[in-house]
Write a protein that holds these residues in place. Structure first.
Motif, PDB file in Angstrom:
ATOM      1  N   PRO A 274     -10.569   4.083  -4.099  1.00  0.00           N
ATOM      2  CA  PRO A 274     -10.810   4.018  -2.660  1.00  0.00           C
ATOM      3  C   PRO A 274      -9.799   3.119  -1.954  1.00  0.00           C
ATOM      4  CG  PRO A 274     -12.494   2.798  -3.865  1.00  0.00           C
ATOM      5  CD  PRO A 274     -11.537   3.311  -4.878  1.00  0.00           C
ATOM      6  N   ALA A 275      -9.259   3.635  -0.852  1.00  0.00           N
ATOM      7  CA  ALA A 275      -8.205   2.919  -0.130  1.00  0.00           C
ATOM      8  C   ALA A 275      -8.699   1.590   0.443  1.00  0.00           C
ATOM      9  CB  ALA A 275      -7.669   3.802   0.989  1.00  0.00           C
ATOM     10  N   GLN A 276     -10.009   1.506   0.701  1.00  0.00           N
ATOM     11  CA  GLN A 276     -10.525   0.290   1.332  1.00  0.00           C
ATOM     12  C   GLN A 276     -10.252  -0.944   0.478  1.00  0.00           C
ATOM     13  OE1 GLN A 276     -12.078   3.183   1.430  1.00  0.00           O
ATOM     14  NE2 GLN A 276     -13.657   3.289   2.979  1.00  0.00           N
ATOM     15  N   LEU A 277     -10.253  -0.764  -0.842  1.00  0.00           N
ATOM     16  CA  LEU A 277     -10.211  -1.930  -1.713  1.00  0.00           C
ATOM     17  C   LEU A 277      -8.804  -2.460  -1.949  1.00  0.00           C
ATOM     18  CD1 LEU A 277     -13.008  -1.015  -4.220  1.00  0.00           C
ATOM     19  CD2 LEU A 277     -13.102  -2.375  -2.143  1.00  0.00           C
ATOM     20  N   THR A 278      -7.796  -1.645  -1.620  1.00  0.00           N
ATOM     21  CA  THR A 278      -6.437  -2.164  -1.732  1.00  0.00           C
ATOM     22  C   THR A 278      -5.877  -2.397  -0.336  1.00  0.00           C
ATOM     23  OG1 THR A 278      -5.573   0.077  -1.889  1.00  0.00           O
ATOM     24  CG2 THR A 278      -6.026  -1.050  -3.940  1.00  0.00           C
ATOM     25  N   GLY A 279      -6.750  -2.264   0.656  1.00  0.00           N
ATOM     26  CA  GLY A 279      -6.344  -2.401   2.049  1.00  0.00           C
ATOM     27  C   GLY A 279      -5.789  -3.765   2.396  1.00  0.00           C
ATOM     28  N   ILE A 280      -6.270  -4.816   1.710  1.00  0.00           N
ATOM     29  CA  ILE A 280      -5.810  -6.173   2.024  1.00  0.00           C
ATOM     30  C   ILE A 280      -4.317  -6.309   1.730  1.00  0.00           C
ATOM     31  CG2 ILE A 280      -6.113  -8.611   1.444  1.00  0.00           C
ATOM     32  CD1 ILE A 280      -8.426  -7.239   2.995  1.00  0.00           C
ATOM     33  N   GLY A 281      -3.935  -5.885   0.537  1.00  0.00           N
ATOM     34  CA  GLY A 281      -2.523  -5.928   0.168  1.00  0.00           C
ATOM     35  C   GLY A 281      -1.701  -5.032   1.078  1.00  0.00           C
ATOM     36  N   PHE A 282      -2.263  -3.875   1.417  1.00  0.00           N
ATOM     37  CA  PHE A 282      -1.567  -2.926   2.287  1.00  0.00           C
ATOM     38  C   PHE A 282      -1.315  -3.558   3.655  1.00  0.00           C
ATOM     39  CE2 PHE A 282      -1.357   0.796   5.121  1.00  0.00           C
ATOM     40  CZ  PHE A 282      -0.395   1.532   4.465  1.00  0.00           C
ATOM     41  N   TYR A 283      -2.360  -4.179   4.207  1.00  0.00           N
ATOM     42  CA  TYR A 283      -2.214  -4.776   5.533  1.00  0.00           C
ATOM     43  C   TYR A 283      -1.161  -5.887   5.525  1.00  0.00           C
ATOM     44  CZ  TYR A 283      -3.009  -7.428   9.728  1.00  0.00           C
ATOM     45  OH  TYR A 283      -2.815  -8.088  10.899  1.00  0.00           O
ATOM     46  N   LYS A 284      -1.245  -6.766   4.534  1.00  0.00           N
ATOM     47  CA  LYS A 284      -0.326  -7.908   4.495  1.00  0.00           C
ATOM     48  C   LYS A 284       1.116  -7.424   4.306  1.00  0.00           C
ATOM     49  CE  LYS A 284       0.011 -12.601   2.694  1.00  0.00           C
ATOM     50  NZ  LYS A 284       0.569 -13.089   3.960  1.00  0.00           N
ATOM     51  N   PHE A 285       1.273  -6.413   3.470  1.00  0.00           N
ATOM     52  CA  PHE A 285       2.583  -5.803   3.238  1.00  0.00           C
ATOM     53  C   PHE A 285       3.127  -5.222   4.555  1.00  0.00           C
ATOM     54  CE2 PHE A 285       4.634  -1.779   1.317  1.00  0.00           C
ATOM     55  CZ  PHE A 285       5.889  -2.344   1.340  1.00  0.00           C
TER      56      PHE A 285
END
Lengths: 351, 304
Positions: free
Chosen positions: B144-155
């Motif tokens: 699920p994309a929600q759970l890697t969203g933190i890294g995605f956002y910061k990137f």
């Protein structure tokens, strides 16, 4: 036109096997397997894998704040962030809420979908208008969850809202009730919306599963005079198991990461008093309604990720193990029969 | 998973050889039918009722809604409500509509085109890592994309991409679910002989993909396009993370949260009109394409 093309193709096949240069070219074109995969792989590495690894990395650092100069890995207690999250009462509350809401939605959803599947795939007394019912039952699924949630919150509005209006006018309630301020009711409403949006989808998947079962099995059951109910319990259900498990896993993952409905139904923070606070809202709030607490948010994400991995693995192992056990049993039975046949053959001599 | 793909959609027509004339059985059948139709009609009403109230109340004025929350007949205040919602406050339906449209069309085109390409690589060629690659796609299918969203956002923040539509469009080039579906569809239906003869005629692989494979895959691409589009349109988590700071970039589902604003607190009709505006495009899509959508779910069941 088409037949001509296939004729050509046959000729080609002959040529390919006889002429060496073409065979060489054929080896060459297989390189396009790699070439055509390149866009997927590159985008996956940059936009999916890197953020995933980065999230893992952040969960072991002191990352906090929007424009932090230097992020450094934890050196002494490397699992510090995880420990802090596990001790966080909001996180725990969110975890319990998420599971409670998911179970309240999934069990009725599966039961209703199974009942409708049994009805819609009957061989006698067919239900008419199935096409219409499928379209209508599935309809809520396609509508934006955020809109659906706000719609329900408007319908349950306090002090003025259609549901309160109906209940007061019909005498069920003496005065308006603030439904969305009641912790239990708020959770039930979120679970109900989830149920209401997804049972049609589950039903369509299960029906397509039933249609994929070999019709001969049903025919022989019918010949044997088995009732519709017995046929469903003893033939349809066991055959549906893989699909039901697939639905279970996808629903579980969707449920654990549920965000849109609880986010839109009350104040946007999982209210009333954290009753609809889910894992994903917790993670989101760590970043956006605070001080960009990346270390907490990423550690929480990884914990949830771990839970999903363990649960999915558990479900799949349960499925395969049972199948293997079944196979072993059958093999044993077959061996027994084979031995008995051998014995009989020996006893029967030349017969 | 594969089991689901194996459905051939053939309804088992069984001939009942049992006598059904006995009155007891007939009575039972009638009772069953009454119960079944009652439940089905109840569920159908349950599906329709909330939307019904929404569309009707969108045409009623706030005093009317206060007096009677539910009405079966529309009133005459639709224009007034639309006027209020378009002129007052931050909710901008047209802007949300066009923002969502750009993102959804972009990500659908990217997703369908490149997924078909990746599926083609998995079906038409023999290469060493093919099976490993397919196993890999199966493995990432459900992350699920929600759970890697933190890294995605910061990137994305680091490379100054927050507030841009690009991070919502480009990642769909690597849509594992669509690749999986396209591969399952392509495997039995792609005629290798035609590809071979095109090669003999001197067509390059890229040309073969564009002139032979893409047209042949149109039905599957259309089905997947509907789901990709609707999924992207309904997305809330990722857009909310990336576009939160800039209200001119809000997508339709993000606009919904603005309807909670204080100025709509007593404008009941306006809220319902706003909601109706956010769901109307989906209703239109659904009623035009429901046949294909239902068939599509039965086929693959690959969702978000």
């Amino acid at each position: 036109m088409k037949s001509l093309e296939t004729e050509n193709a046959n000729d080609v096949a002959v040529e390919v096997t006889t002429e060496a240069p073409i065979r060489h070219r054929r080896l060459n074109h297989n390189a396009f397997g790699y070439i055509f995969s390149i866009p997927f792989v590159i985008v996956y590495l940059i936009f999916h894998l890197y953020p995933t690894v980065y999230t893992v990395f952040l969960s072991f650092t002191n990352a906090r704040g929007l424009d932090q100069e230097k992020i450094s890995l934890l050196t002494t207690n490397i699992f510090d962030n995880y420990k802090r999250i596990l001790d966080n009462s909001s996180f725990r509350e969110g975890f319990v809420n998420t599971f409670a809401i998911w179970i309240m939605n999934f069990i009725p959803q599966m039961l209703l979908a199974l009942l409708l599947t049994a009805w819609f795939t009957r061989h006698r007394n067919k239900i008419r208008g199935q096409g219409f019912f499928k379209v209508v039952f599935y309809m809520p699924n396609i509508i934006t969850a955020a809109s659906v949630a706000l719609l329900f919150s408007a319908l349950l509005g306090y002090p003025i809202g259609p549901v309160n209006d109906l209940l007061v006018k019909s005498g069920v309630l003496s005065k308006s009730y603030y439904f969305m301020n009641d912790k239990t009711i708020a959770r039930i409403v979120v679970a109900f919306i989830q149920f209401w949006m997804w049972y049609g989808y589950t039903m369509i998947i299960l029906i397509s599963g039933v249609l994929g079962i070999n019709p001969e099995i049903f025919e022989s059951a019918d010949v044997d005079g088995a009732s519709e109910f017995k046929t469903f319990i003893h033939i349809t259900l066991p055959n549906l198991k893989p699909i039901m498990l697939y639905t279970l896993v996808t629903s579980l993952i969707g449920g654990i990461t549920m965000y849109d409905i609880p986010k839109s139904i009350t104040d946007g923070n999982g209210g009333p008093r954290n009753a609809t606070l889910t894992n994903t809202i917790f993670i989101y709030n760590q970043i956006f309604s605070g001080d960009y607490n990346y270390k907490n948010a990423s550690a929480a994400s990884m914990l949830i990720f771990l839970v999903i991995l363990v649960l999915s693995a558990f479900v799949f192992i349960m499925l395969t193990d049972k199948d293997e056990a079944q196979e072993k049993k059958e093999n044993k039975k077959r061996m027994k029969e084979f031995r008995r046949a051998q014995k009989l053959a020996k006893q029967g001599g030349g017969f | 998973m594969t089991l689901i793909m194996d459905n051939n959609g053939v309804q088992p027509e069984l001939t009942s050889i049992q006598e059904e004339n006995r009155p007891k059985k007939k009575k039972k059948a009638i009772v069953f039918k009454i119960v079944a139709y009652a439940v089905c009609i109840f569920l159908a009403l349950l599906s329709i009722f909330p939307f019904w109230v929404m569309f009707i109340n969108a045409t009623r004025s706030s005093p009317e809604i206060k007096a009677h929350g539910v009405s079966l007949i529309p009133s005459t205040h639709l224009a007034q409500n639309i006027d209020y919602i378009t002129k007052q406050g931050e909710f901008k339906a047209m802007r949300g509509f066009f923002n969502s449209l750009i993102i959804s069309i972009g990500s659908t085109l990217c997703g369908i085109y490149f997924s078909t390409m990746t599926a083609f690589a998995l079906v038409a060629y023999e290469w060493k890592l093919k099976n490993a690659f397919f196993t890999f796609i199966m493995a990432i299918l459900m992350i699920p994309a929600q759970l890697t969203g933190i890294g995605f956002y910061k990137f994305m923040y680091k490379i100054h991409m927050t507030g841009s539509f690009i991070p919502l469009i480009i990642p769909s080039v690597a849509a594992a679910g669509t690749v999986f579906f396209m591969r399952q569809y392509m495997k039995p239906s792609l005629p290798m002989e035609i590809l071979q003869s095109a090669r003999i005629d001197g067509a390059g692989e890229i040309r073969i993909f564009h002139t032979i494979v893409l047209p042949l895959m149109k039905p599957a691409m259309a089905t997947q396009a509907i789901f990709a589009f609707v999924n992207s349109w309904n997305q809330l988590f990722m857009p909310q993370m990336l576009l939160l700071r800039d209200k001119t970039k809000y997508t339709m589902p993000m606009m919904v949260s603005l309807l909670r604003g204080d100025i709509y607190k007593t404008e009941f009709g306006a809220i319902y009109v706003g909601l109706a505006m956010t769901v109307l495009p989906l209703f239109i899509v659904y009623f035009l394409l429901s046949k294909y959508i239902i068939a599509g779910i039965a086929l693959g069941g690959v969702k978000g």
